[in-house]
Enzyme design. Structure first.
Site, mmCIF file in Angstrom:
data_model
loop_
_atom_site.group_PDB
_atom_site.id
_atom_site.type_symbol
_atom_site.label_atom_id
_atom_site.label_comp_id
_atom_site.label_asym_id
_atom_site.label_seq_id
_atom_site.Cartn_x
_atom_site.Cartn_y
_atom_site.Cartn_z
ATOM 1 N N LYS A 196 36.543 35.120 76.585
ATOM 2 C CA LYS A 196 35.161 35.434 76.235
ATOM 3 C C LYS A 196 34.746 34.520 75.094
ATOM 4 O O LYS A 196 35.334 34.558 74.009
ATOM 5 C CB LYS A 196 35.057 36.893 75.812
ATOM 6 C CG LYS A 196 33.662 37.260 75.348
ATOM 7 C CD LYS A 196 33.530 38.738 75.116
ATOM 8 C CE LYS A 196 32.163 39.081 74.585
ATOM 9 N NZ LYS A 196 32.041 40.525 74.337
ATOM 10 N N ARG A 206 22.091 41.681 73.492
ATOM 11 C CA ARG A 206 22.185 42.351 72.190
ATOM 12 C C ARG A 206 20.915 43.150 71.894
ATOM 13 O O ARG A 206 20.975 44.154 71.195
ATOM 14 C CB ARG A 206 22.536 41.342 71.100
ATOM 15 C CG ARG A 206 23.963 40.836 71.317
ATOM 16 C CD ARG A 206 24.448 39.849 70.290
ATOM 17 N NE ARG A 206 25.769 39.341 70.672
ATOM 18 C CZ ARG A 206 26.411 38.382 70.040
ATOM 19 N NH1 ARG A 206 25.885 37.816 68.971
ATOM 20 N NH2 ARG A 206 27.600 37.990 70.456
ATOM 21 N N ARG A 218 30.307 36.486 65.636
ATOM 22 C CA ARG A 218 31.575 36.932 66.220
ATOM 23 C C ARG A 218 32.589 35.803 66.371
ATOM 24 O O ARG A 218 33.538 35.910 67.131
ATOM 25 C CB ARG A 218 31.299 37.547 67.595
ATOM 26 C CG ARG A 218 30.292 38.691 67.602
ATOM 27 C CD ARG A 218 30.562 39.611 68.795
ATOM 28 N NE ARG A 218 29.435 40.387 69.249
ATOM 29 C CZ ARG A 218 28.879 41.405 68.590
ATOM 30 N NH1 ARG A 218 29.330 41.750 67.393
ATOM 31 N NH2 ARG A 218 27.871 42.066 69.115
ATOM 32 N N LYS A 249 33.772 34.726 80.657
ATOM 33 C CA LYS A 249 32.408 35.079 80.271
ATOM 34 C C LYS A 249 31.915 34.167 79.179
ATOM 35 O O LYS A 249 32.665 33.974 78.215
ATOM 36 C CB LYS A 249 32.430 36.526 79.781
ATOM 37 C CG LYS A 249 31.144 37.018 79.188
ATOM 38 C CD LYS A 249 31.344 38.418 78.691
ATOM 39 C CE LYS A 249 30.098 38.875 77.994
ATOM 40 N NZ LYS A 249 30.324 40.116 77.301
ATOM 41 N N TYR A 314 23.343 40.654 86.597
ATOM 42 C CA TYR A 314 22.111 41.451 86.574
ATOM 43 C C TYR A 314 21.311 41.269 87.859
ATOM 44 O O TYR A 314 20.347 41.982 88.089
ATOM 45 C CB TYR A 314 21.279 41.089 85.334
ATOM 46 C CG TYR A 314 22.068 41.373 84.065
ATOM 47 C CD1 TYR A 314 22.127 42.654 83.540
ATOM 48 C CD2 TYR A 314 22.819 40.370 83.450
ATOM 49 C CE1 TYR A 314 22.894 42.932 82.422
ATOM 50 C CE2 TYR A 314 23.596 40.641 82.334
ATOM 51 C CZ TYR A 314 23.630 41.924 81.823
ATOM 52 O OH TYR A 314 24.406 42.208 80.740
HETATM 53 C C1 PBG Z 1 30.401 43.289 73.892
HETATM 54 C C2 PBG Z 1 29.724 42.656 75.045
HETATM 55 C C3 PBG Z 1 28.740 41.672 75.013
HETATM 56 C C4 PBG Z 1 28.377 41.419 76.325
HETATM 57 C C5 PBG Z 1 29.150 42.255 77.128
HETATM 58 N N1 PBG Z 1 29.998 42.993 76.303
HETATM 59 C C6 PBG Z 1 28.016 41.028 73.912
HETATM 60 C C7 PBG Z 1 28.638 40.396 72.783
HETATM 61 O O1 PBG Z 1 29.821 40.042 72.750
HETATM 62 O O2 PBG Z 1 27.870 40.242 71.844
HETATM 63 C C8 PBG Z 1 27.356 40.422 76.742
HETATM 64 C C9 PBG Z 1 26.825 40.557 78.097
HETATM 65 C C10 PBG Z 1 25.584 39.817 78.366
HETATM 66 O O3 PBG Z 1 25.081 38.991 77.585
HETATM 67 O O4 PBG Z 1 25.056 40.065 79.439
HETATM 68 N N2 PBG Z 1 30.427 44.687 74.016
#
Ligand code: PBG
Length: 328
Positions: A196, A206, A218, A249, A314
């Protein structure tokens, strides 16, 4: 070697039926997972302005959406929660009465044909928006692990089929696996967001999940977008800790990583087409600059062609319907 004019690749592109027969990549709605955002209450539907067509929904609305997804043939849902209250350690994340466990149980009843995925991360539940309790101003890795394990067990109790940790703490796969096994959930699968990246493509999410960090970013736990070898290391570690599936991701900008991992692991590989990837398509389509449905299918085809078996997207419901209507 034969060459033009003997060889003419266009022969196999001549008719739609020929093209359909020789296509190398076929999308199947069963491989799509739709992310949903659950809020407490009843009858609530808050449109997410940066993600047209998507809403924060209370459990009743999630049930309606789940039925539509199931009817369209979508493979599963992944649940994100927006709790009534947040605290320093993210304890609403393991409240059995919280929005996510309730939605999982309701969908298990109403749309049992869907695979239920629970995202496991504390960022939606902490007052500071980081993915675990803080030590100073950094996330305390080791203190986060038992909390994640606890949340995962609560989601499994509610009826999750797959738990998917997205926090990027080191050691979380082993901790969550042990927690599941100890709580009688040795049959519940774990899909690790092993790879990720610290991505600007998460922006709209967010807003949707109300999970932006209140300070900093992060980067001390999510990966540097420039790194590819590190992705192999993360994936191998999580496989070693007992992950049943691995995720990359975001998806579109990281198709080289998807391909590389597809060639290295025998686990099912998931890819998350994240909020920013979705919203960019919607925004350009709203301007009339691109053909939304064709770009939707092309973007998903690219992700699957690069090696993903499962796509979190989505577009899940719309793409499933488009495929049923014969567009590709
Ligand atoms: C963290 C999480 C994130 C997404 C899925 N799980 C966001 C992040 O790390 O800030 C992002 C998914 C998206 O942008 O569609 N719980």
């Amino acid at each position: 070697m034969n060459e033009f004019p003997i060889v003419r690749p266009r022969r196999l592109r001549r008719t739609a039926s020929l093209r359909r027969m020789v296509t190398e990549t076929r999308l199947d709605p069963a491989q799509f997972v739709l992310p949903v955002f659950v809020v407490p209450g009843h009858g609530i539907r808050n449109p997410i302005s940066s993600m047209p067509g998507h809403n924060q929904l209370s459990v009743d609305g999630i049930v309606d959406l789940a039925k539509q997804a199931e009817n369209a043939g979508v493979g599963g849902l992944i649940f994100f929660g927006i709790p009534a209250d947040k605290d320093e350690i993210g304890s609403p994340g393991w409240d059995p009465a919280g929005p996510v466990p309730q939605a999982i149980a309701a969908v298990a009843d109403a749309a049992p044909g869907l695979v239920r995925w629970a995202d496991v991360c504390l960022c939606e539940y902490t007052s500071h928006g980081h993915c675990g309790p803080l030590k100073g101003d950094v996330v305390d890795n080791d203190a986060t692990l038992p909390l994640l394990a606890r949340a995962a067990s609560v989601y499994a109790d509610a009826g999750a089929d797959v738990v998917a940790p997205s926090d990027m703490m080191d050691g979380r796969v082993a901790a969550i696996r042990a927690g599941l096994d100890e709580s009688g959930h040795d049959d519940i699968a774990l899909c690790s967001y092993a790879v990720k990246y610290s991505s600007a493509f998460y922006g709209p999410f967010r807003d949707a999940a109300e999970s932006a960090p209140t300070f900093g970013d992060r980067r001390s736990y999510q990966m540097d977008p420039a790194n590819a070898r590190e992705a192999r290391r993360e994936a191998a570690l999580d496989e070693g800790e007992g992950a049943d599936m691995i995720m990359v991701k975001p998806a579109g900008p990281y198709q080289d990583i998807i391909r590389d991992l597809r060639d290295r692991t025998d686990l099912p590989l998931a890819a998350y087409q994240v909020s920013g990837e979705f919203s960019m398509v919607e925004a350009a389509a709203a301007q009339g600059w691109i053909d939304r449905d064709r770009v939707m299918i092309e973007s998903l085809t690219g992700i699957v062609r690069s090696g993903a078996d499962i796509v979190l997207t989505y577009f899940a419901v719309d793409a499933a319907r488009a495929l049923a209507g014969g567009s590709r």
